[in-house]
Every structure is written in C-alpha cells, then in structure tokens.
Design a protein around this motif. Structure first.
Motif, PDB file in Angstrom:
ATOM      1  N   ASP A   1       0.839  -1.195   0.000  1.00 30.76           N
ATOM      2  CA  ASP A   1       0.000   0.000   0.000  1.00 30.76           C
ATOM      3  C   ASP A   1       0.879   1.252   0.000  1.00 30.76           C
ATOM      4  N   LEU A   2       0.706   2.114  -0.998  1.00 38.03           N
ATOM      5  CA  LEU A   2       1.496   3.346  -1.096  1.00 38.03           C
ATOM      6  C   LEU A   2       0.659   4.582  -0.782  1.00 38.03           C
ATOM      7  N   SER A   3      -0.469   4.394  -0.113  1.00 28.57           N
ATOM      8  CA  SER A   3      -1.341   5.537   0.165  1.00 28.57           C
ATOM      9  C   SER A   3      -0.846   6.400   1.314  1.00 28.57           C
ATOM     10  N   SER A   4       0.080   5.885   2.118  1.00 29.44           N
ATOM     11  CA  SER A   4       0.590   6.674   3.250  1.00 29.44           C
ATOM     12  C   SER A   4       2.069   6.362   3.469  1.00 29.44           C
ATOM     13  N   ILE A   5       2.934   6.922   2.633  1.00 24.87           N
ATOM     14  CA  ILE A   5       4.371   6.694   2.732  1.00 24.87           C
ATOM     15  C   ILE A   5       4.931   7.491   3.913  1.00 24.87           C
ATOM     16  N   PRO A   6       5.672   6.849   4.820  1.00 25.01           N
ATOM     17  CA  PRO A   6       6.181   7.546   6.003  1.00 25.01           C
ATOM     18  C   PRO A   6       7.428   8.367   5.721  1.00 25.01           C
TER      19      PRO A   6
ATOM     20  N   PRO B   1       6.441   9.223 -16.415  1.00 23.26           N
ATOM     21  CA  PRO B   1       5.899   8.791 -15.128  1.00 23.26           C
ATOM     22  C   PRO B   1       5.516   9.984 -14.252  1.00 23.26           C
ATOM     23  N   GLY B   2       4.548   9.745 -13.389  1.00 23.39           N
ATOM     24  CA  GLY B   2       4.241  10.679 -12.321  1.00 23.39           C
ATOM     25  C   GLY B   2       5.042  10.292 -11.087  1.00 23.39           C
ATOM     26  N   PRO B   3       4.473  10.462  -9.895  1.00 20.27           N
ATOM     27  CA  PRO B   3       5.196  10.103  -8.666  1.00 20.27           C
ATOM     28  C   PRO B   3       5.262   8.587  -8.483  1.00 20.27           C
TER      29      PRO B   3
ATOM     30  N   GLY C   1       3.023  11.359  -3.486  1.00 24.57           N
ATOM     31  CA  GLY C   1       2.042  10.890  -4.450  1.00 24.57           C
ATOM     32  C   GLY C   1       0.593  11.090  -4.058  1.00 24.57           C
ATOM     33  N   SER C   2       0.360  11.565  -2.843  1.00 24.05           N
ATOM     34  CA  SER C   2      -1.022  11.719  -2.384  1.00 24.05           C
ATOM     35  C   SER C   2      -1.757  12.862  -3.081  1.00 24.05           C
ATOM     36  N   ASP C   3      -1.030  13.710  -3.807  1.00 26.09           N
ATOM     37  CA  ASP C   3      -1.651  14.828  -4.511  1.00 26.09           C
ATOM     38  C   ASP C   3      -2.155  14.446  -5.906  1.00 26.09           C
ATOM     39  N   THR C   4      -2.034  13.184  -6.285  1.00 29.54           N
ATOM     40  CA  THR C   4      -2.566  12.748  -7.570  1.00 29.54           C
ATOM     41  C   THR C   4      -4.065  12.472  -7.449  1.00 29.54           C
ATOM     42  N   PRO C   5      -4.812  12.507  -8.562  1.00 29.10           N
ATOM     43  CA  PRO C   5      -6.229  12.147  -8.502  1.00 29.10           C
ATOM     44  C   PRO C   5      -6.474  10.750  -7.939  1.00 29.10           C
ATOM     45  N   LEU C   6      -5.551   9.816  -8.160  1.00 28.51           N
ATOM     46  CA  LEU C   6      -5.713   8.480  -7.589  1.00 28.51           C
ATOM     47  C   LEU C   6      -5.294   8.416  -6.131  1.00 28.51           C
ATOM     48  N   GLY C   7      -4.670   9.488  -5.625  1.00 28.67           N
ATOM     49  CA  GLY C   7      -4.407   9.607  -4.197  1.00 28.67           C
ATOM     50  C   GLY C   7      -3.234   8.826  -3.659  1.00 28.67           C
TER      51      GLY C   7
END
Length: 284
Positions: free
Chosen positions: A3-8, A220-222, A241-247
């Motif tokens: 899961d890459l939705s919350s990278i520390p 590529p994006g982030p 990467g959380s600023d992308t539309p896919l979050g």
C-alpha cells in the motif's frame, strides 16, 4: 502489492537503495505475468538497477527478452538483484556498470551489449539524475551540467551509438516525467531536462522513422523508487504521491507495462508520442 497511500518520513543518501525503502516497492517480481510479447528480443535498459528500470527489465524478461542493464558502479548491489530476477525467468541479463556522462562511455556501452547479444532491438533511455533544492541560490554551480549530461546528453549519445545496430521494427523509449508538464521549482533543472526529452523524442521519431525504428517516451508521475528519499526533503517524502487524482504514488511495475507496450508489436504504428503514467495528472 504494498500500500502506497501513506508513505512515512524517511531519508537515504544518494543514490539510495531499494532494500531501505518503506514500504517495499513492487517491481513485478511475482505480480507481473508475461504474454510472450517480446520473445527473442534483445534490450538495453539504462538505470536498470532499481525502480522503473528494474521493473522494466523484469517485465521484458518475462515477455521473452534478454536484457542488459546499465547502472552506476556504486549501484552494483541493486543491479545484481535485478539480474537475479531477470535470470529467474530463464533469460540472460548482462550487467553494464557505466557512468553515461561522456560520449565515449555510451559508445562502449553499445559495443558491449551488441557483442554480448549479437544485436539490439529495444533501447530504454531511463537513467536519470535529480536533486531538489528549495531556493535558486541553493543549487550547486555544477548541478545543471550533471543533470543535463545524465538526462539529455546521455540519451542523445546512446541513441546515436545504438542507431546503426537497430533494424526495422526496433524501438527506442525515453523516460521523461510529469515534471515536463507540471514543473516543480525545487526540481527546475530536472524538469527542464524532461521537457527537452519530450522534444528530442519527437525529433528522433522523425529522424529514425524512415528506417522503421519507432521512438516514444513514457512520462511517469510520482513513482516509489530510491530516487525519492535520496533526492527530496523528508517532508516531501511523507505522503509522496497523495496529490494525484488516484491519491497515491505508483509502483514501478505499474510503469513497466507502458514500456512493454511501446516495445512490442502491439505498438507497431505508435511513434513520436509521450505516454503518461501519472495517477491522473495531465500530460499535455
């Protein structure tokens, strides 16, 4: 797939290493399934030790290609790990430690690959350098030269050296970036090189098209690679990467599929284009 939705928060010394990334990235080691789209092809992937380059090398091998990877000598450990995964598919993997910042180095790189494989069908110009700085005055005087030499000059020199060995049906794929379209001031030199590569891609497509050689780019994006924590401030790494539309950030394997498509016969009438893999950020 992690899961890459919350990278520390995390930090590495440049050029970084895959083993220290949290969470671990997915290069398609087990998640990617090939469909024999590159059977018998011979590929060279620069920056193939980690990140997008590693994922692309693994995907190419799973599609039936032999792969040579170029990388900086200090990235040997990561390169050997890429080699292990490529060879696990039953394909060859030739290691080519190379600093591409001189024309001669690129000539020698092509000479080695052609000698090992007897030819070349796919060239992926993926090696890149970036280092973020918050203020213009913070940029070291020699950084812009290093960034352009790595990202632009090496792409030109390597493609020029490889061109005589590329037969009709061959494919050249350059790695550009969302930064070419949405530049960030801390990466102003890097963003400029990626915009230059977009232009170079179109011109090379025009130049090599009459020879039956296709030239495209992936933007590529982030994407979660060692480049991120080794070149960006810690506060920018957290939530990357959380600023992308896919979050979320993208996995390297999610970009590798674009290179497979552009290298394959499925893209036989695709040339001079930039394919964005950005999580929803616009590429135009």
């Amino acid at each position: 797939m992690s899961d890459l939705s919350s990278i520390p928060v995390q930090k590495q010394d440049w050029p970084g290493t895959t083993a220290d990334l949290r969470p671990a990235p997915d290069h398609g080691e087990t998640s990617y399934a090939g469909r024999d789209r590159l059977t018998g092809k011979r590929a060279l992937v620069t920056g193939g030790d980690s990140g997008i380059g590693r994922a692309t090398a693994i995907a190419f091998a799973k599609e039936g290609a032999d792969v040579a990877i170029a990388y900086l000598p200090q990235e040997r450990v990561d390169a050997q790990e890429t080699q292990r995964h490529v060879e696990a598919t039953g394909r060859r993997c030739v290691l080519c430690p190379t600093d591409q910042r001189t024309q001669q180095a690129n000539k020698e790189l092509v000479r080695k690959v052609v000698s090992e494989f007897g030819g070349l069908d796919i060239l992926v110009n993926n090696a890149g350098f970036q280092m973020a700085h918050q203020e213009l005055e913070d940029f070291p005087d020699d950084q812009i030269e290093r960034t352009f030499a790595t990202n632009v000059y090496a792409t030109f020199w390597l493609t020029k050296a490889a061109a005589p060995h590329l037969e009709p049906g061959s494919s050249v794929i350059n790695t550009t970036s969302i930064q070419a379209f949405e530049p960030s001031t801390p990466l102003l030199d890097y963003a400029a090189t990626k915009a230059a590569l977009n232009n170079l891609t179109v011109n090379l497509a025009g130049e090599l098209g009459p020879r039956g050689i296709r030239v495209n780019a992936v933007a590529p994006g982030p994407i979660w690679t060692p480049l991120i924590p080794s070149t960006m401030p810690q506060e920018k790494v957290e939530g990357f990467g959380s600023d992308t539309p896919l979050g979320r950030a993208g996995q390297p394997v999610e970009v590798a599929t674009a290179y497979v498509y552009l290298a394959s016969d499925e893209a036989s009438y695709v040339s001079g284009t930039v394919l964005g893999v950005t999580g929803g950020k616009p590429v135009f």
